[in-house]
Design a protein around this motif. Sequence first.
Motif, PDB file in Angstrom:
ATOM      1  N   LEU A  37       1.077  -1.391   0.522  1.00  0.00           N
ATOM      2  CA  LEU A  37      -0.196   0.142   0.049  1.00  0.00           C
ATOM      3  C   LEU A  37       0.925   1.297  -0.188  1.00  0.00           C
ATOM      4  O   LEU A  37       0.650   2.153  -0.644  1.00  0.00           O
ATOM      5  N   PRO A  38       1.931   1.637   0.481  1.00  0.00           N
ATOM      6  CA  PRO A  38       2.785   2.935   0.859  1.00  0.00           C
ATOM      7  C   PRO A  38       3.173   2.826  -0.454  1.00  0.00           C
ATOM      8  O   PRO A  38       3.492   3.763  -0.597  1.00  0.00           O
ATOM      9  N   SER A  39       3.520   1.745  -1.250  1.00  0.00           N
ATOM     10  CA  SER A  39       4.667   1.649  -2.513  1.00  0.00           C
ATOM     11  C   SER A  39       3.270   2.419  -3.495  1.00  0.00           C
ATOM     12  O   SER A  39       4.004   3.254  -4.393  1.00  0.00           O
ATOM     13  N   TYR A  40       2.636   1.702  -3.402  1.00  0.00           N
ATOM     14  CA  TYR A  40       0.809   2.018  -4.135  1.00  0.00           C
ATOM     15  C   TYR A  40       1.083   3.580  -4.396  1.00  0.00           C
ATOM     16  O   TYR A  40       0.350   4.157  -4.842  1.00  0.00           O
ATOM     17  N   ARG A  41       0.993   4.045  -3.418  1.00  0.00           N
ATOM     18  CA  ARG A  41       0.213   5.289  -3.038  1.00  0.00           C
ATOM     19  C   ARG A  41       1.586   6.357  -3.288  1.00  0.00           C
ATOM     20  O   ARG A  41       1.450   7.542  -3.973  1.00  0.00           O
ATOM     21  N   GLU A  42       2.638   6.395  -3.488  1.00  0.00           N
ATOM     22  CA  GLU A  42       4.032   6.431  -3.390  1.00  0.00           C
ATOM     23  C   GLU A  42       3.784   6.767  -5.287  1.00  0.00           C
ATOM     24  O   GLU A  42       4.452   7.751  -5.820  1.00  0.00           O
ATOM     25  N   HIS A  43       3.403   5.534  -5.365  1.00  0.00           N
ATOM     26  CA  HIS A  43       3.767   5.729  -7.325  1.00  0.00           C
ATOM     27  C   HIS A  43       2.244   6.309  -8.062  1.00  0.00           C
ATOM     28  O   HIS A  43       2.526   7.311  -8.966  1.00  0.00           O
ATOM     29  N   VAL A  44       1.195   6.438  -7.250  1.00  0.00           N
ATOM     30  CA  VAL A  44       0.136   7.036  -7.353  1.00  0.00           C
ATOM     31  C   VAL A  44       0.428   8.643  -7.514  1.00  0.00           C
ATOM     32  O   VAL A  44       0.399   9.939  -8.330  1.00  0.00           O
ATOM     33  N   ALA A  45       1.805   8.977  -5.896  1.00  0.00           N
ATOM     34  CA  ALA A  45       1.767  10.915  -6.363  1.00  0.00           C
ATOM     35  C   ALA A  45       2.816  10.648  -7.194  1.00  0.00           C
ATOM     36  O   ALA A  45       2.828  12.549  -7.742  1.00  0.00           O
ATOM     37  N   ARG A  46       3.347   9.828  -7.759  1.00  0.00           N
ATOM     38  CA  ARG A  46       4.832  10.503  -8.798  1.00  0.00           C
ATOM     39  C   ARG A  46       3.821  10.753  -9.850  1.00  0.00           C
ATOM     40  O   ARG A  46       4.197  10.993 -10.649  1.00  0.00           O
ATOM     41  N   ALA A  47       3.160   9.740 -10.241  1.00  0.00           N
ATOM     42  CA  ALA A  47       1.658   9.932 -11.561  1.00  0.00           C
ATOM     43  C   ALA A  47       1.408  11.427 -11.975  1.00  0.00           C
ATOM     44  O   ALA A  47       1.300  11.793 -12.785  1.00  0.00           O
ATOM     45  N   HIS A  48       1.148  12.161 -10.958  1.00  0.00           N
ATOM     46  CA  HIS A  48       0.672  13.442  -9.976  1.00  0.00           C
ATOM     47  C   HIS A  48       1.291  13.978 -10.442  1.00  0.00           C
ATOM     48  O   HIS A  48       1.086  15.110 -10.927  1.00  0.00           O
ATOM     49  N   ARG A  49       2.478  13.901 -10.339  1.00  0.00           N
ATOM     50  CA  ARG A  49       3.673  14.974  -9.984  1.00  0.00           C
ATOM     51  C   ARG A  49       4.046  15.190 -11.748  1.00  0.00           C
ATOM     52  O   ARG A  49       4.229  15.769 -12.307  1.00  0.00           O
ATOM     53  N   ALA A  50       3.879  14.272 -12.524  1.00  0.00           N
ATOM     54  CA  ALA A  50       4.219  13.724 -13.642  1.00  0.00           C
ATOM     55  C   ALA A  50       3.122  14.610 -14.493  1.00  0.00           C
ATOM     56  O   ALA A  50       3.175  15.046 -14.880  1.00  0.00           O
ATOM     57  N   ASP A  51       1.855  14.567 -14.162  1.00  0.00           N
ATOM     58  CA  ASP A  51       0.651  15.376 -14.998  1.00  0.00           C
ATOM     59  C   ASP A  51       0.993  16.059 -14.695  1.00  0.00           C
ATOM     60  O   ASP A  51       0.978  17.275 -15.944  1.00  0.00           O
ATOM     61  N   ALA A  52       1.724  17.317 -13.122  1.00  0.00           N
ATOM     62  CA  ALA A  52       1.113  18.820 -13.166  1.00  0.00           C
ATOM     63  C   ALA A  52       2.615  18.901 -14.215  1.00  0.00           C
ATOM     64  O   ALA A  52       2.170  20.222 -14.781  1.00  0.00           O
ATOM     65  N   ALA A  53       3.522  18.554 -14.191  1.00  0.00           N
ATOM     66  CA  ALA A  53       5.097  18.750 -15.280  1.00  0.00           C
ATOM     67  C   ALA A  53       4.744  18.978 -16.483  1.00  0.00           C
ATOM     68  O   ALA A  53       5.111  19.881 -17.549  1.00  0.00           O
ATOM     69  N   MET A  54       3.909  17.409 -16.867  1.00  0.00           N
ATOM     70  CA  MET A  54       3.476  17.841 -18.397  1.00  0.00           C
ATOM     71  C   MET A  54       1.991  18.746 -18.539  1.00  0.00           C
ATOM     72  O   MET A  54       2.342  19.440 -20.011  1.00  0.00           O
ATOM     73  N   ALA A  55       1.758  18.859 -17.783  1.00  0.00           N
ATOM     74  CA  ALA A  55       0.187  20.313 -17.625  1.00  0.00           C
ATOM     75  C   ALA A  55       0.830  21.445 -17.905  1.00  0.00           C
ATOM     76  O   ALA A  55       0.932  22.456 -19.013  1.00  0.00           O
ATOM     77  N   LEU A  56       2.106  21.973 -17.415  1.00  0.00           N
ATOM     78  CA  LEU A  56       2.596  22.899 -17.671  1.00  0.00           C
ATOM     79  C   LEU A  56       3.143  22.969 -18.635  1.00  0.00           C
ATOM     80  O   LEU A  56       2.821  24.212 -19.268  1.00  0.00           O
ATOM     81  N   TYR A  57       3.944  22.045 -19.392  1.00  0.00           N
ATOM     82  CA  TYR A  57       4.368  22.234 -20.737  1.00  0.00           C
ATOM     83  C   TYR A  57       3.842  22.579 -21.355  1.00  0.00           C
ATOM     84  O   TYR A  57       3.873  23.765 -22.896  1.00  0.00           O
ATOM     85  N   ARG A  58       2.766  21.626 -21.646  1.00  0.00           N
ATOM     86  CA  ARG A  58       1.602  21.898 -23.129  1.00  0.00           C
ATOM     87  C   ARG A  58       1.221  23.157 -22.612  1.00  0.00           C
ATOM     88  O   ARG A  58       1.165  24.511 -23.362  1.00  0.00           O
ATOM     89  N   ALA A  59       0.324  23.835 -21.596  1.00  0.00           N
ATOM     90  CA  ALA A  59      -0.047  25.119 -21.685  1.00  0.00           C
ATOM     91  C   ALA A  59       1.044  26.127 -21.898  1.00  0.00           C
ATOM     92  O   ALA A  59       1.079  27.677 -22.350  1.00  0.00           O
ATOM     93  N   ALA A  60       2.334  25.949 -22.111  1.00  0.00           N
ATOM     94  CA  ALA A  60       3.047  27.021 -22.304  1.00  0.00           C
ATOM     95  C   ALA A  60       3.750  26.854 -23.685  1.00  0.00           C
ATOM     96  O   ALA A  60       3.957  28.211 -24.156  1.00  0.00           O
ATOM     97  N   GLN A  61       3.352  25.953 -24.196  1.00  0.00           N
ATOM     98  CA  GLN A  61       3.700  25.523 -25.585  1.00  0.00           C
ATOM     99  C   GLN A  61       2.017  26.862 -26.569  1.00  0.00           C
ATOM    100  O   GLN A  61       2.384  26.857 -27.409  1.00  0.00           O
ATOM    101  N   TYR A  62       1.335  26.654 -25.381  1.00  0.00           N
ATOM    102  CA  TYR A  62       0.051  26.968 -25.872  1.00  0.00           C
ATOM    103  C   TYR A  62       0.202  28.644 -26.100  1.00  0.00           C
ATOM    104  O   TYR A  62      -0.031  29.294 -26.714  1.00  0.00           O
TER     105      TYR A  62
END
Length: 154
Positions: A37-62
């Motif tokens: 469970l802790p490993s799974y929660r950390e994996h989900v948190a990393r995925a959310h952080r990656a989504d945030a970074a990708m969203a910033l790059y998409r918005a910058a490209q826009y």
Amino acid sequence: MNARDATRTPARWAAAFSLMELVVALAIVAALAAYALPSYREHVARAHRADAAMALYRAAQYLEAGTDAHAGGAVVLPAGLDQAPPVGAPVYRLHVVDGDRASGYYALEARPVDAGPMAGDACGTFILDVLGERMNRRAGSRGTMDPGCWLARR
């Protein structure tokens, strides 16, 4: 011997689990869950952080594409670019901070949603400016660079 006694043969009782076997099996499952469970929660948190970074790059490209993003003088991101992930329930909200089209400067900010899963995350708010500078701002602090947050490894 009646039909009921014939069904209670020792072979039938041997196929059942004893209470001790059940307790051992449950203990093994609990030990595996304690690690998984802790490993799974950390994996989900990393995925959310990656989504945030990708969203910033998409918005910058826009914004860099020179599209008309003004709404009454302020720079506004369209629907889909204003949150991460782009569809579904938002985990991060994106905002243009210090957007000045005349000077060409802008900074984008991905702030965790207050009641979302990343509200108390150690990485806090993600910031990307026009120069490509990346920062994280935690509650009550100034912007600092945390490469672990941007690489989705923490």
